[in-house]
Design a protein around this motif. Structure first.
Motif, short mmCIF file in Angstrom:
data_model
loop_
_atom_site.label_atom_id
_atom_site.label_comp_id
_atom_site.label_asym_id
_atom_site.label_seq_id
_atom_site.Cartn_x
_atom_site.Cartn_y
_atom_site.Cartn_z
N LEU A 88 -55.05 108.92 59.74
CA LEU A 88 -54.98 107.60 59.10
C LEU A 88 -53.74 106.83 59.57
O LEU A 88 -53.77 105.61 59.69
CB LEU A 88 -54.95 107.76 57.58
N PHE B 239 -55.50 101.00 55.00
CA PHE B 239 -56.94 101.20 55.15
C PHE B 239 -57.59 99.93 54.63
O PHE B 239 -57.38 99.54 53.49
CB PHE B 239 -57.41 102.42 54.37
N GLN C 288 -64.02 107.72 55.42
CA GLN C 288 -63.88 106.28 55.25
C GLN C 288 -64.56 105.81 53.96
O GLN C 288 -63.99 105.01 53.20
CB GLN C 288 -64.47 105.52 56.44
N ASP D 291 -54.20 107.14 64.05
CA ASP D 291 -55.53 106.97 64.63
C ASP D 291 -55.83 107.98 65.73
O ASP D 291 -56.44 107.67 66.74
CB ASP D 291 -55.69 105.52 65.16
#
Ligand SMILES: Nc1nc2c(ncn2[C@@H]2O[C@H](COP(=O)(O)OP(=O)(O)OP(=O)(O)O)[C@@H](O)[C@H]2O)c(=O)[nH]1
Ligand SMILES: [Mg+2]
Length: 191
Positions: free
Chosen positions: A40, A61, A181, A43
């Motif tokens: 997170l 996010f 996600q 990446d």
């Protein structure tokens, strides 16, 4: 890094970030907490060592900024005592389970049931991630929920009188970048 923090502060003051949530990463050792956090933040999938010292990391996010506390495994006595210090300041919990390690479901169940009983967390949302679905031993979402003793919150069959925090289970494979996600989206809506 100070420049990132400065940028966040500017965006925040302009009202461009809708939310800032503080999260506690929880779960047994080897579940994938640090791997997810590094993904997170940076990446990319990194090779990480078991977490020995608590760390605080930041990531965004969608348009939510998160500060995440990674203390290491929740099954160590030292960390159990540490968590409680974090409970008053956090707005959400990410509880990660290795869904491909059935021998440790009982231990995971004890951890999460202890969380559900904690008075100080009565309204703190708990995102349960069943990780490692890429492995052949990984169980289904229904099976994991059953093994952890969790109600089916999706179908809303939890007893009305229960004052348990919002809990939802999402299956994922961090290394395949799948599934987490949707879980974070759910969490963003509840923090
Ligand atoms: N197959 C598979 N392995 C994964 C996945 N996510 C993490 N791992 C591996 O699981 C191992 C443990 O990951 P960590 O991120 O260190 O786990 P942790 O929960 O932080 O563990 P502690 O720091 O000991 O509490 C590593 O070898 C990861 O590469 C996944 O989605 N699939
Ligand atoms: Mg770790």
């Amino acid at each position: 890094m100070w420049i990132t923090k400065w940028l966040w502060d500017v965006f925040e003051s302009l009202g461009l970030w809708k939310k800032h949530a503080k999260l506690l990463m929880m779960g047994l050792d080897n579940a994938g907490k640090t791997t997810l956090l590094h993904l997170l933040m940076n990446d990319r999938i990194e090779v990480v060592q078991p977490t020995l010292y608590p760390s605080t990391e930041e990531f965004t996010f969608e348009n939510c900024k998160f500060t995440a506390y990674d203390l290491g495994s929740s099954n160590s006595f030292r960390n159990r005592r540490l968590w409680k210090d974090y409970f008053p300041v956090i707005s959400g919990i990410v509880f990660i389970v290795d869904a491909a390690d059935p021998e440790r479901f009982e231990e995971g169940k004890e951890e999460i049931q202890a969380l559900l009983r904690a008075d100080t967390l009565s309204s703190t949302p708990i995102l349960v991630l069943g990780n490692k679905t890429d492995l052949p031993m990984a169980v289904s979402k229904d099976e994991l929920r059953h093994e952890l003793g969790l109600h089916d919150t999706t179908n809303d069959i939890a007893p009305i009188e229960s004052v348990q925090p919002p809990v939802e289970v999402f299956m994922c494979s961090v290394v395949c970048r799948q599934g987490y996600q949707e879980g974070l989206q759910w969490l963003s809506q509840h923090v």
